[in-house]
Design a protein around this motif. Sequence first.
Motif, PDB file in Angstrom:
ATOM      1  N   GLU A  58      35.156 -26.692  16.568  1.00  9.11           N
ATOM      2  CA  GLU A  58      35.907 -27.170  15.406  1.00  9.11           C
ATOM      3  C   GLU A  58      37.152 -27.926  15.852  1.00  9.11           C
ATOM      4  O   GLU A  58      37.825 -27.497  16.785  1.00  9.11           O
ATOM      5  CB  GLU A  58      36.402 -25.974  14.578  1.00  9.11           C
ATOM      6  CG  GLU A  58      35.327 -25.018  14.134  1.00  9.11           C
ATOM      7  CD  GLU A  58      34.778 -25.355  12.770  1.00  9.11           C
ATOM      8  OE1 GLU A  58      35.497 -26.004  11.994  1.00  9.11           O
ATOM      9  OE2 GLU A  58      33.623 -24.988  12.514  1.00  9.11           O
ATOM     10  N   ARG A  77      40.965 -31.121  10.947  1.00  6.91           N
ATOM     11  CA  ARG A  77      40.917 -32.504  10.464  1.00  6.91           C
ATOM     12  C   ARG A  77      42.272 -33.002   9.977  1.00  6.91           C
ATOM     13  O   ARG A  77      42.554 -34.195  10.017  1.00  6.91           O
ATOM     14  CB  ARG A  77      39.857 -32.665   9.390  1.00  6.91           C
ATOM     15  CG  ARG A  77      40.172 -31.923   8.119  1.00  6.91           C
ATOM     16  CD  ARG A  77      39.205 -32.281   7.033  1.00  6.91           C
ATOM     17  NE  ARG A  77      39.566 -31.535   5.843  1.00  6.91           N
ATOM     18  CZ  ARG A  77      38.801 -31.432   4.785  1.00  6.91           C
ATOM     19  NH1 ARG A  77      37.640 -32.029   4.750  1.00  6.91           N
ATOM     20  NH2 ARG A  77      39.196 -30.739   3.732  1.00  6.91           N
ATOM     21  N   GLY A  80      35.118 -26.539   5.084  1.00  3.41           N
ATOM     22  CA  GLY A  80      35.763 -27.296   6.170  1.00  3.41           C
ATOM     23  C   GLY A  80      37.277 -27.183   6.182  1.00  3.41           C
ATOM     24  O   GLY A  80      37.973 -28.133   6.539  1.00  3.41           O
ATOM     25  N   SER A  85      41.972 -26.865  17.932  1.00  2.00           N
ATOM     26  CA  SER A  85      40.568 -27.097  18.244  1.00  2.00           C
ATOM     27  C   SER A  85      40.041 -25.860  18.966  1.00  2.00           C
ATOM     28  O   SER A  85      40.726 -25.291  19.814  1.00  2.00           O
ATOM     29  CB  SER A  85      40.485 -28.368  19.071  1.00  2.00           C
ATOM     30  OG  SER A  85      39.646 -28.192  20.154  1.00  2.00           O
ATOM     31  N   LYS A  88      30.558 -33.909   0.447  1.00  2.00           N
ATOM     32  CA  LYS A  88      31.507 -34.006   1.551  1.00  2.00           C
ATOM     33  C   LYS A  88      31.286 -32.968   2.650  1.00  2.00           C
ATOM     34  O   LYS A  88      32.195 -32.641   3.378  1.00  2.00           O
ATOM     35  CB  LYS A  88      32.924 -33.789   0.999  1.00  2.00           C
ATOM     36  CG  LYS A  88      33.305 -34.697  -0.129  1.00  2.00           C
ATOM     37  CD  LYS A  88      34.540 -34.120  -0.825  1.00  2.00           C
ATOM     38  CE  LYS A  88      34.912 -34.932  -2.045  1.00  2.00           C
ATOM     39  NZ  LYS A  88      35.844 -34.210  -2.903  1.00  2.00           N
ATOM     40  N   LEU A  89      30.094 -32.433   2.751  1.00  2.00           N
ATOM     41  CA  LEU A  89      29.886 -31.345   3.711  1.00  2.00           C
ATOM     42  C   LEU A  89      29.854 -31.852   5.152  1.00  2.00           C
ATOM     43  O   LEU A  89      29.264 -32.884   5.448  1.00  2.00           O
ATOM     44  CB  LEU A  89      28.564 -30.640   3.397  1.00  2.00           C
ATOM     45  CG  LEU A  89      28.516 -29.890   2.071  1.00  2.00           C
ATOM     46  CD1 LEU A  89      27.092 -29.502   1.745  1.00  2.00           C
ATOM     47  CD2 LEU A  89      29.411 -28.661   2.128  1.00  2.00           C
ATOM     48  N   SER A  90      30.468 -31.089   6.037  1.00  2.00           N
ATOM     49  CA  SER A  90      30.455 -31.451   7.454  1.00  2.00           C
ATOM     50  C   SER A  90      29.102 -31.053   8.057  1.00  2.00           C
ATOM     51  O   SER A  90      28.338 -30.283   7.467  1.00  2.00           O
ATOM     52  CB  SER A  90      31.565 -30.708   8.180  1.00  2.00           C
ATOM     53  OG  SER A  90      31.235 -29.338   8.253  1.00  2.00           O
ATOM     54  N   GLU A  91      28.854 -31.560   9.255  1.00  2.00           N
ATOM     55  CA  GLU A  91      27.617 -31.223   9.939  1.00  2.00           C
ATOM     56  C   GLU A  91      27.505 -29.704  10.154  1.00  2.00           C
ATOM     57  O   GLU A  91      26.446 -29.116   9.978  1.00  2.00           O
ATOM     58  CB  GLU A  91      27.623 -31.908  11.298  1.00  2.00           C
ATOM     59  CG  GLU A  91      26.383 -32.701  11.615  1.00  2.00           C
ATOM     60  CD  GLU A  91      26.603 -33.483  12.884  1.00  2.00           C
ATOM     61  OE1 GLU A  91      26.346 -32.916  13.956  1.00  2.00           O
ATOM     62  OE2 GLU A  91      27.076 -34.642  12.795  1.00  2.00           O
ATOM     63  N   ASN A  92      28.630 -29.113  10.549  1.00  2.00           N
ATOM     64  CA  ASN A  92      28.650 -27.664  10.782  1.00  2.00           C
ATOM     65  C   ASN A  92      28.318 -26.898   9.511  1.00  2.00           C
ATOM     66  O   ASN A  92      27.600 -25.903   9.546  1.00  2.00           O
ATOM     67  CB  ASN A  92      30.041 -27.214  11.275  1.00  2.00           C
ATOM     68  CG  ASN A  92      30.270 -27.621  12.709  1.00  2.00           C
ATOM     69  OD1 ASN A  92      29.324 -27.933  13.424  1.00  2.00           O
ATOM     70  ND2 ASN A  92      31.517 -27.605  13.117  1.00  2.00           N
ATOM     71  N   ALA A  93      28.882 -27.369   8.404  1.00  2.00           N
ATOM     72  CA  ALA A  93      28.644 -26.697   7.126  1.00  2.00           C
ATOM     73  C   ALA A  93      27.163 -26.775   6.780  1.00  2.00           C
ATOM     74  O   ALA A  93      26.548 -25.774   6.382  1.00  2.00           O
ATOM     75  CB  ALA A  93      29.489 -27.350   6.030  1.00  2.00           C
TER      76      ALA A  93
END
Length: 569
Positions: free
Chosen positions: A451, A454, A426, A438, A2-7
């Motif tokens: 960011e 979510r 996240g 944000s 489930k990692l975000s792009e940023n992570a």
Amino acid sequence: MKLSENAIKVLEKRYLSKDEDGNLLEDCEGMFRRVAKAIALADANYTDEDGLAQIEQEFFDMMSDLEFLPNSPTLMNAGRPLGQLSACFVLPIEDTMEGIFETIKNAALIHKSGGGTGFSFSRLRPKGATVNSTGGVASGPISFMKVFNAATEAVKQGGTRRGANMGILRIDHPDILDFISCKKDNSEITNFNISVGITEDFMKAVEYNLDYELVDPKTKETAGKLNAKSVFNTIVEMAWKNGEPGIIFLDRLNIDNVVPKLGEIESTNPCGEQPLLPYEACNLGSINLYNMLTEDGKQLDYDKLAATVKKAVHFLDNVIDVNKYPLPEIDKMTRGTRKIGLGVMGWADMLCSLGIPYNSQKAIDLADKVMGFIQENAQKASQELAEQKGVFPYYEDSIYAEKGIKLRNATVTTIAPTGTLSLIAGVSSGIEPNFAISYIRNVMDNNELIEVNRVFKDTAIREKFYSDELMKKIAKAGTVKGLAEVPEKVQNIFVTAHDILPEWHVKMQAAFQRHTDNAVSKTVNLGHDATTDDVREVFVLAYKTHCKGVTIYRDGSRDLQVLNIGKVK
Ligand code: ADP
């Protein structure tokens, strides 16, 4: 996963194994597998191959499901040649040339491996004192801090992280006034957080507007007097000006020193959450509370939380055994007390999902309940480990021996800032409120990431007021307060750090501290227009509510902030 792009970006940049040319040797899943395998190995003497595989899988699932993450050095170095897994160290500084430079060398070795170091400079003789061997005069703690700072600056080029230090000076050290203002110029001593070590006697003197005595640490003689209130005001003014120094309550750290026979606690790690004895290291880990919610996000799943705490304590206890320590003294102390620091992240996101405003009594009550639950279950897990693997070696010197409570770990809980961990998971960091709905965030030296919260996005879509335009508007405003497009109920729940009165920040810190063995990392955010009186009130409230220290930050008071509201690229 489930990692975000940023992570993924952050992990690829600093955490994943690479070859000499910088090519990745593993992906994120591979990293969690490497870490799980290395940490499970500590059980090799206690179980068979199947048992080991099962433990490894448990650790892997817990990390890859983002339910629990160990501190950064464990993710970076477990199962790799360096093998240094702790985030926090405290080193002593003796009042000799050999001692001072020995500690600088040791700190450099720790920084290279991604750990942070804390020091008390209180044992150093003051500026102007005599140096017997040369007949010259000593240059004092602040001048040596600058040497530590320069060494950190040089080492950070080659290490895995920037290198972070905590510098502490006792309030009764003769150089205290120089220390309080040593970071007045923002470009000085940049690799240090500084905190004044405050005593109960000093706080009493402030209350009754009395003078207090300065003591030369070398001769133990009185070296003059200062007015407590005026020194306190100087600390307040400097903190108002640029967020430093923070304060820590030294006597409180020592009241909670569970192995007082081994020595006195003089310092914490860089972010203040981990008081340690000289040469002690501690590894931290944090449970992602947002992922402890039931599927519908409306309740906390206490069974899942209890199971996660148990696995996390097992994990952190194993880290102590497989860790490669940078010095024999650290190896001995750390294995001797077996301190671990289990904490939380995603607290604010969890509250938002539950529909509870951060700045409410309901949130404080829940903090008591949730952290109380974690503390209780963590101790229970440590007791079970003690039955299986034995108590910590210095147990007989601890207060637990007197009480007859058998534990494997001298401490079990710490609330870390989770600066990078929360980015990987996240979620909101540590127990902090969301800084903005944000925002732009500077991570890892000079990289910036955008960011959007979510939980808010989900809510906005569910309640049918989502639009890209609105998200931009919120980013610019830095708050949802007063925006007509956002339902009032939602405005009250999605409060950001600056919507929250400072006293709620302190109350939250105090609530978590009540159920935490070590300390709590928390920044009390103040608006740009806050006055020095506001800062003083925060300090006094933190003292009265039994916090172990406090750090404030007034928005816009430093040029380079880690987090910026209202700036979107
Ligand atoms: P992370 O999220 O990366 O695991 P935290 O933000 O929770 O780390 O910080 C925990 C502790 O890790 C800090 O108090 C400090 O001791 C250490 N630490 C954090 N950042 C650094 C750094 N850049 N260099 C060295 N140590 C660090």
